[in-house]
Design a protein around this motif. Sequence first.
Motif, PDB file in Angstrom:
ATOM      1  N   GLN A 107     -48.703   0.561 -26.371  1.00 10.44           N
ATOM      2  CA  GLN A 107     -50.114   0.933 -26.306  1.00 10.44           C
ATOM      3  C   GLN A 107     -50.855   0.200 -25.183  1.00 10.44           C
ATOM      4  OE1 GLN A 107     -48.664  -0.215 -29.113  1.00 10.44           O
ATOM      5  NE2 GLN A 107     -49.754  -1.975 -29.923  1.00 10.44           N
ATOM      6  N   GLU A 151     -46.456   7.139 -20.043  1.00 13.31           N
ATOM      7  CA  GLU A 151     -47.550   6.162 -19.962  1.00 13.31           C
ATOM      8  C   GLU A 151     -47.736   5.671 -18.529  1.00 13.31           C
ATOM      9  OE1 GLU A 151     -49.003   6.630 -23.525  1.00 13.31           O
ATOM     10  OE2 GLU A 151     -49.802   5.057 -22.253  1.00 13.31           O
ATOM     11  N   ARG A 155     -50.188   1.470 -20.337  1.00 15.83           N
ATOM     12  CA  ARG A 155     -51.008   2.251 -19.399  1.00 15.83           C
ATOM     13  C   ARG A 155     -52.062   1.382 -18.725  1.00 15.83           C
ATOM     14  NH1 ARG A 155     -53.983   7.582 -21.452  1.00 15.83           N
ATOM     15  NH2 ARG A 155     -51.903   7.766 -22.319  1.00 15.83           N
TER      16      ARG A 155
END
Length: 139
Positions: free
Chosen positions: A84, A121, A87
Amino acid sequence: MGMGNGGGKKSRATLSEINITPLVDVMLVLLIMFMVTTPLMQQGIEVDLPKTSSSGVELNDEPFVLVINADQKMTVAKQRIAMQDLRNKVKAIFEHRKNKQVYIQADRKVDYGFVAEAMAEVRAAGVFNIGLITMPKDQ
């Protein structure tokens, strides 16, 4: 006395036409299935792999290598990073870098879907040159 059937015998007319209705039904179903599944097959991530040569790849800047080990733990420059956070981290690192290329070094046992998610990502962060690091094959 038989009426109109030639003296009591039953006459059978042979059917010389081919019934193509089931064939048309099957073909239409196959056509619809093909039309529905074709756009799904074109979905994916483009990978621009570096050209291979015997001397290796020349790099001007220090390469950005994303390492994925067998436990699906990702590290960048020996620092752990979660999926998570990938990016935002990549976006911040490549904000001022000239060479926007990422090399992914994944363990052979890592699930393909996890590697594809990491590549997605990286692409979402604005880096489209992605290379995969592999070991040369023994001959």
